[in-house]
Design a protein around this motif. Structure first.
Motif, short mmCIF file in Angstrom:
data_model
loop_
_atom_site.label_atom_id
_atom_site.label_comp_id
_atom_site.label_asym_id
_atom_site.label_seq_id
_atom_site.Cartn_x
_atom_site.Cartn_y
_atom_site.Cartn_z
N GLN A 39 1.89 6.35 -7.12
CA GLN A 39 0.82 7.19 -7.63
C GLN A 39 1.16 8.68 -7.52
O GLN A 39 0.80 9.47 -8.38
CB GLN A 39 -0.47 6.92 -6.87
CG GLN A 39 -1.56 6.38 -7.73
CD GLN A 39 -2.85 6.17 -6.97
OE1 GLN A 39 -2.92 6.23 -5.76
NE2 GLN A 39 -3.88 5.90 -7.71
N SER A 40 1.85 9.04 -6.45
CA SER A 40 2.17 10.45 -6.24
C SER A 40 3.48 10.86 -6.93
O SER A 40 3.88 12.01 -6.85
CB SER A 40 2.26 10.76 -4.75
OG SER A 40 3.39 10.12 -4.18
N GLY A 41 4.14 9.90 -7.59
CA GLY A 41 5.38 10.19 -8.30
C GLY A 41 6.59 10.31 -7.40
O GLY A 41 7.61 10.86 -7.79
N ARG A 42 6.51 9.77 -6.18
CA ARG A 42 7.62 9.87 -5.23
C ARG A 42 8.48 8.60 -5.22
O ARG A 42 9.09 8.28 -4.23
CB ARG A 42 7.08 10.11 -3.81
CG ARG A 42 6.40 11.43 -3.63
CD ARG A 42 5.91 11.62 -2.20
NE ARG A 42 4.76 10.75 -1.98
CZ ARG A 42 4.67 9.83 -1.02
NH1 ARG A 42 5.66 9.64 -0.18
NH2 ARG A 42 3.59 9.09 -0.89
N VAL A 43 8.56 7.91 -6.31
CA VAL A 43 9.33 6.67 -6.36
C VAL A 43 10.78 6.98 -6.74
O VAL A 43 11.05 7.65 -7.73
CB VAL A 43 8.73 5.67 -7.37
CG1 VAL A 43 9.56 4.42 -7.46
CG2 VAL A 43 7.31 5.32 -6.97
N ASP A 44 11.70 6.50 -5.92
CA ASP A 44 13.12 6.68 -6.17
C ASP A 44 13.74 5.28 -6.26
O ASP A 44 13.85 4.59 -5.26
CB ASP A 44 13.75 7.48 -5.04
CG ASP A 44 15.22 7.73 -5.25
OD1 ASP A 44 15.65 7.78 -6.42
OD2 ASP A 44 15.95 7.87 -4.26
N VAL A 45 14.11 4.89 -7.45
CA VAL A 45 14.64 3.55 -7.67
C VAL A 45 16.16 3.59 -7.64
O VAL A 45 16.78 4.44 -8.28
CB VAL A 45 14.16 2.98 -9.03
CG1 VAL A 45 14.74 1.60 -9.27
CG2 VAL A 45 12.64 2.96 -9.07
N ALA A 90 0.83 -1.20 0.00
CA ALA A 90 0.00 0.00 0.00
C ALA A 90 0.87 1.25 0.00
O ALA A 90 0.59 2.21 -0.74
CB ALA A 90 -0.94 -0.01 1.21
N SER A 91 1.93 1.25 0.79
CA SER A 91 2.85 2.40 0.83
C SER A 91 3.54 2.59 -0.52
O SER A 91 3.69 3.73 -0.99
CB SER A 91 3.89 2.22 1.93
OG SER A 91 3.29 2.22 3.19
N ALA A 92 3.97 1.50 -1.13
CA ALA A 92 4.65 1.57 -2.42
C ALA A 92 3.71 2.10 -3.50
O ALA A 92 4.09 2.94 -4.32
CB ALA A 92 5.20 0.20 -2.81
N LEU A 93 2.48 1.62 -3.51
CA LEU A 93 1.51 2.08 -4.51
C LEU A 93 1.17 3.56 -4.31
O LEU A 93 1.02 4.30 -5.28
CB LEU A 93 0.23 1.23 -4.46
CG LEU A 93 0.39 -0.21 -4.94
CD1 LEU A 93 -0.88 -1.00 -4.69
CD2 LEU A 93 0.77 -0.25 -6.42
#
Length: 77
Positions: free
Chosen positions: A59-65, A52-55
């Motif tokens: 969704q908010s564009g805060r993913v840092d890979v 849920a946190s990852a999704l």
């Protein structure tokens, strides 16, 4: 019932927190049906919370890979 829904591919994700032991429990049958059909199955509430946190972040564009090695290296700095 839930097993029929999984078998009919009416779901795309199963959150199944097992309470019984053995492969023939309801939980085991649901997990097995999901696995055969390549439906992801989460078996812990902490895993469901992490998803849920990852999704939410995605969704908010805060993913840092970045590579897992970078995370491990940061632990030893």
């Amino acid at each position: 019932n839930v097993l029929d829904i999984v078998k009919n591919r009416e779901v795309h994700l199963v959150v199944n927190t097992p309470s019984g032991r053995g492969a023939r429990t309801d939980e085991g049958q649901i997990r097995g049906a999901a696995a055969v059909r390549n439906i992801p199955c989460i078996t812990t509430m902490s895993g469901a919370d992490a998803l849920a946190s990852a999704l939410e972040a995605w969704q908010s564009g805060r993913v840092d890979v970045k590579p897992v090695q970078d995370y491990i290296a940061a632990l030893y700095v």
